[in-house]
Design a protein around this motif. Structure first.
Motif, short mmCIF file in Angstrom:
data_model
loop_
_atom_site.label_atom_id
_atom_site.label_comp_id
_atom_site.label_asym_id
_atom_site.label_seq_id
_atom_site.Cartn_x
_atom_site.Cartn_y
_atom_site.Cartn_z
N LYS A 156 35.85 43.73 66.88
CA LYS A 156 36.43 42.64 66.11
C LYS A 156 37.19 41.69 67.02
O LYS A 156 37.10 40.47 66.90
N VAL A 182 34.82 39.56 68.87
CA VAL A 182 34.27 38.50 68.04
C VAL A 182 35.32 37.41 67.84
O VAL A 182 35.04 36.22 67.97
N PHE A 196 35.89 35.31 70.89
CA PHE A 196 34.80 34.36 71.07
C PHE A 196 34.93 33.18 70.11
O PHE A 196 34.75 32.03 70.47
N GLN A 197 35.29 33.53 68.84
CA GLN A 197 35.37 32.49 67.83
C GLN A 197 36.53 31.53 68.10
O GLN A 197 36.47 30.35 67.72
N LEU A 255 35.74 28.44 70.06
CA LEU A 255 34.96 27.34 69.44
C LEU A 255 35.87 26.20 69.06
O LEU A 255 36.93 26.40 68.51
N LEU A 262 30.43 32.33 61.13
CA LEU A 262 31.33 33.20 61.89
C LEU A 262 31.69 34.44 61.07
O LEU A 262 31.78 35.55 61.59
N GLY A 263 31.86 34.22 59.75
CA GLY A 263 32.15 35.35 58.87
C GLY A 263 31.00 36.33 58.82
O GLY A 263 31.20 37.55 58.76
N GLU A 266 29.09 37.07 61.19
CA GLU A 266 29.21 37.90 62.39
C GLU A 266 30.29 38.97 62.18
O GLU A 266 30.11 40.13 62.54
N THR A 267 31.40 38.56 61.56
CA THR A 267 32.50 39.49 61.36
C THR A 267 32.10 40.66 60.46
O THR A 267 32.43 41.81 60.75
N TYR A 299 27.01 34.68 66.27
CA TYR A 299 26.98 33.22 66.29
C TYR A 299 26.33 32.73 67.57
O TYR A 299 25.60 31.74 67.56
#
Lengths: 641, 641
Positions: free
Chosen positions: A631, A634, A637-638, A641, B76-77, B79-80, B97
């Motif tokens: 998590k 992720v 990474f997010q 953006l 993105l969600g 991916e989560t 993503y």
């Protein structure tokens, strides 16, 4: 932090021989050169980046090589094979080189962080994963074909150029282990952790199971003794004993799963990820594309294999089963003949003769089991299974079915066709004791004696007054390479499985079986330990998380024993006398009790958790951490953006 | 590549309402402000980064909010939550993503890449994972305590501030789905993929199972008809029918696992990783440290829970079982009374009266089942399970045992105590048919009728001549928020489970049961579809990979049915006549056959692989790839050294 090590520490001074490679005598020079180059070559060039050193023998022949590796190389290898080690905070984690500082007892100069068995396992893994690049064949041997990705060592083995690879014993460690294991007379547990460090998890788990099983049989044995001593024949006592046995056998098998989880968690194998399975060495087929890996490798049609299994193996096994039953009938003729003989001319000799058929039959059973074993191995290998695990499962199934019938058919016949409880008790005792004596002799004492004699001759020839410790590496290798190869735990588990059958299938007729089993297992621990330490070459460690298909085999046996014991109790004259009016009621009651017991067994197996609570928690914690890490990754990474 | 999107696309023009949040009327302003701020806040600030819009109603009350999200946010969600989607090369992979371009049908402007159900699931997940930072309570409600890491939405729900969260229907899609599902009379499969897109995997899997089960019953029904038509009473025909049934039921349950694997692989849930389970909303305890997560959260002693289970729940369940048996005995008294009445004054009325006790009993059983269900829910919730899955398992176990006894005890009594096969057949038919009619009525038709009446009134009040399509969002929300909440597939599976019992337990006495089951299931598909589309609020999609504990329940039932059928056949007069001399031989033969059948069942279950070969290959391929990727990673790291 600047990396202070480099792969340049391949100087001879550091070299510690771990694994021995024996090539065939007269192997061509170019082959040896190519093979050793591949072994020492850098990983980046497709090599194994190990150290290798020829062993010069007295007679000047140079066909034996010692393989070692630098400390750093072994640590990186530990990461590749996915070793799980204990961290400083007592949790078990997969070892990675980058997180090495967090592991318990890790220090850059502590060369004992990895046990010798682990180092040897890593080297074996690296050697087996040495793959052909674009060689079409082994240089010097055009008939030994290669294709990109084919394991070089496996091809060398199958084409006979490589005679054997085996890990070296560590004489110091072995001596210590021998001492703590069976060197002194003591009451106590085996040093399982030390055994695991020296021989690996599979063997340690076998000894763990053997010990656990012996302890688990003690209550049965203790309860069984008074039945023999006081000659109890009351039905209620028998029912109690049988019921206790049946539930007890369920409990011990469930509890074993928990103990096994505790052991393998501590050893790290419970958490170790399964490696992708390569085709087994003996597998052959036309070159094709493996749909899973996308690599070129031999492909063999699944349909053909099924045909071989169902049209050849299955009928063959059935034929063997029929033959086994035929031999059994001959035994009963012999038995009858001995009885007649005894009646005609009653004497000491004739009463001794009464036991002869049983003993002969027990010996014949053992011989048939061993011959069948070879046939089963040949057939299963001919079925051409792609994976070692599938090969093993088919082999175990074949051998189990036959051995089960071979060992127990006569007892079933006596119990449920002849209805002769006295004969059943006598046969059971003879079979059990004879097979135990034969096994102990054939498995451990005989090889030990042969080995000892050979060693003595070797030592005498080599050097007259040296003790074990002073042996040079060359002498040690020379001695060990002639030792027998340990073929795995199969036979040992099989022996325990059959013993479990003798103890549980007819437990209510012969409560003393458990006593013999306990006595046998105590000596078995010692003779098996002797066998491992003295008779055989050191085996490579095999990480494992459980006893695999044997758990299922033992559970099946315990289900069958519910059925047999219920029938036996139902047939006993004491129970018979309880239902004087109606045999129907008797049979119905027995059937009802049997179903109840089976139901209780299944519910118990379902209710008792397979892993103790604290292991469950630790596993949950690890899973949670890895999910959190994912998590975080992720999220990180997010955020970018 | 320059990222051309940003989180700034929160402009109203993009807003598509997905989920509705209904707060309690009169919720304090500061609470609403705080809650909505947390929902729209950036992820970096601990918010959910979603879009929210109040819905202004006619009466000016503002307690309903619509939640949506930008396209990027949803990706993105996805991916989560670990969504698995199909790639361009037809393989299924976990969506990330960064690898979005490799997925099938992905385009930056394709807003249909994620289905609406998936978007709603993502929003639900994000809302539920909105956690307290350092708030000690919900602003404005000091009694609603918070602690760091506590899910805000769950606390709002348990303290009654949040009335409900539900996903909006998509009227267009629903209409299409309705049409293809049950809108036209046609023979064919259900549009399972469309159902899954609209309602999620759990519900689609239920309908898949219902359909599969119906098809699987057809052979039984077809074979059963001639028994009724020609009144076959030969024992060999019955034995054949029963044997076929028993083996068939094993086969269908094994084959279902394979079909289930195919379906869930296609839907991506077979590969989806299990998320870490949060405490269920109703769970309470004193604040402590969770040993697994290391987080502060309520802790409840496992011992206390065990005590509650074994000292309260277990005795209560036993009491209920006793009561159910007591009611059964009353039924038999009634039955006897009706029989006596019929004998005394024989008339049409009295022969009709013969059916009355059965019908009354069937109704009473249904009522008792429903009352017990509430008690079981209360007790299981009082047991205070930490995880929803553990709560569900305990609830299912309680309900299953009671319903099983309640529905089948009378039949067992008639069969094995009264030995009255005629009465058994009659009772079975009455129970089966009555319960089917009651279920269909109570489950679907009644709610549908109520809903329809309510809708008509609503529409009339709102606006006179608008059709469905013209309804504004406000009107749609207003209508949907009053609809019933679908409580999950539990009751539907339970119904199928009991039906399976009626069909298989006594199949050899009443071959026609399968025919009724098939007929019922065909209408059940339609009425359940109606229920999902017309009666209930849209449920949130729940990803699932199998039917869970129900597989085990059905398998247990099929094992029990082997026992009952063998006994029934053994008791039939035709079989009885085969063993004129010895009832013993009869019973022994029956017992032998039963054990053989059970053995065959277990071997079949063991031999038939749980996943079809191609799914196994695909899974192996994925596993191989991930292992290779890991190896590459390790190698790349090691190269740097």
């Amino acid at each position: 932090v600047v990396e202070s090590w480099s792969f340049l520490d391949t100087v001879e001074s550091n070299f510690r021989p771990l694994v021995v490679i024996e090539l065939a005598k007269g192997t061509k020079e170019e082959t040896i050169e190519w093979f050793t180059k591949r072994i020492v070559d850098k990983k980046a060039n497709g090599g194994a980046q190990l150290l290798i050193k020829p062993l010069v023998m007295e007679n000047g022949v140079e066909n034996i090589y010692l393989v070692g590796a630098s400390h750093l190389r072994l640590l990186l290898g530990a990461e590749t094979v996915g070793l799980v080690k204990e961290c400083s905070d007592n949790s078990m984690r997969t070892f990675t080189y980058s997180s090495r500082k967090t592991f318990k007892d890790f220090a850059d100069d502590n060369h004992n962080f990895l046990t010798m068995a682990e180092c040897q396992y890593i080297i074996k893994h690296e050697l087996e994963n040495l793959r052909a690049k674009n060689e079409k064949m082994i240089p010097g041997y055009p008939q030994a074909k290669l294709y990109p990705g084919k394991s070089i060592v496996r091809r060398l083995l199958t084409s006979g150029i490589l005679v054997q690879i085996f890990p070296l014993h560590d004489r110091e460690e072995l001596k210590k282990l021998r001492h703590s294991w069976y060197g002194r007379v003591k009451v106590g547990y085996q040093p399982l952790d030390d055994i695991r460090c020296y021989f690996g998890e599979t063997i340690a788990l076998y000894f763990g199971f053997l010990e656990y099983f012996t302890f688990a049989l003690i209550p049965m044995a203790v309860i069984g003794i008074p039945y023999y001593v006081f000659a109890w024949e009351d039905y209620d006592k028998y029912v109690m004993f049988a019921t206790f046995n049946l539930l007890w056998s369920t409990v011990i098998l469930e509890v074993w799963k928990r103990i096994c989880a505790v052991l393998t968690y501590r050893w790290g194998t419970l958490l170790m990820k399964r490696q992708f399975e390569e085709p087994r060495p003996g597998f052959h087929g036309v070159l094709g594309i493996n749909p899973v890996t996308g690599r070129e490798e031999p492909v063999y049609s699944s349909l053909k294999r099924q045909l071989r299994i169902y049209l050849v193996s299955l009928p063959f096994v059935c034929l063997c089963l029929y033959f086994s039953l035929y031999v059994m009938m001959i035994y009963f003729d012999l038995e009858q003949w001995a009885l007649d003989y005894h009646k005609e001319n009653e004497s000491n000799f004739s009463s001794l003769m009464l036991y002869v058929p049983s003993i002969i039959y027990a010996v014949v059973i053992e011989i048939m089991n061993r011959i069948y074993r070879y046939a089963a191995e040949f057939l299963t290998s001919w079925e051409n299974h792609r994976l070692e695990s599938s090969y093993q499962n088919h082999l175990i199934l074949k051998v189990l079915v036959f051995n089960f019938l071979n060992c127990f058919a006569s007892l079933f016949y006596i119990a449920f066709v002849l209805f002769d409880m006295k004969l059943l008790r006598q046969s059971l005792a003879t079979l059990l004791i004879t097979s135990q004596i034969l096994n102990q002799f054939a498995e451990s004492l005989l090889p030990y004696w042969l080995q000892k004699r050979y060693n003595r001759r070797m030592k005498k020839r080599l050097c007259s007054q040296k003790t074990d410790r002073d042996l040079s590496i060359a002498e040690q290798v020379n001695m060990e390479k002639e030792m027998g190869t340990y073929l795995g735990t199969f036979d040992d588990y099989l022996e325990l499985f059959l013993q479990f059958g003798y103890v549980s299938l007819f437990s209510c007729v012969y409560p003393l079986a458990a006593v013999f089993a306990v006595l046998n297992n105590i000596t078995e621990i010692y003779s098996d330990a002797l066998k491992m330490c003295r008779v055989y070459k050191r085996p490579f460690a095999e990480p494992t998380a459980n006893i695999g298909v044997w758990q299922l085999a033992f559970e099946t046996m315990s289900v069958i024993s519910v059925v047999t014991n219920c029938i036996l109790i139902g047939m006993s004259p004491q129970v018979d006398a309880l239902f004087p009016d109606s045999k129907m009621d008797l049979v119905l009651t027995v059937a009802l009790v049997e179903h109840l017991l089976l139901a209780i067994k299944f519910i118990m197996a379902f209710v008792i958790p397979d892993k103790p609570r604290d292991i469950q928690m630790k596993l949950a914690k690890l899973e949670f951490e890895s999910l959190e890490a994912l998590k975080q990754q992720v999220r990180a990474f997010q955020m970018q953006l």
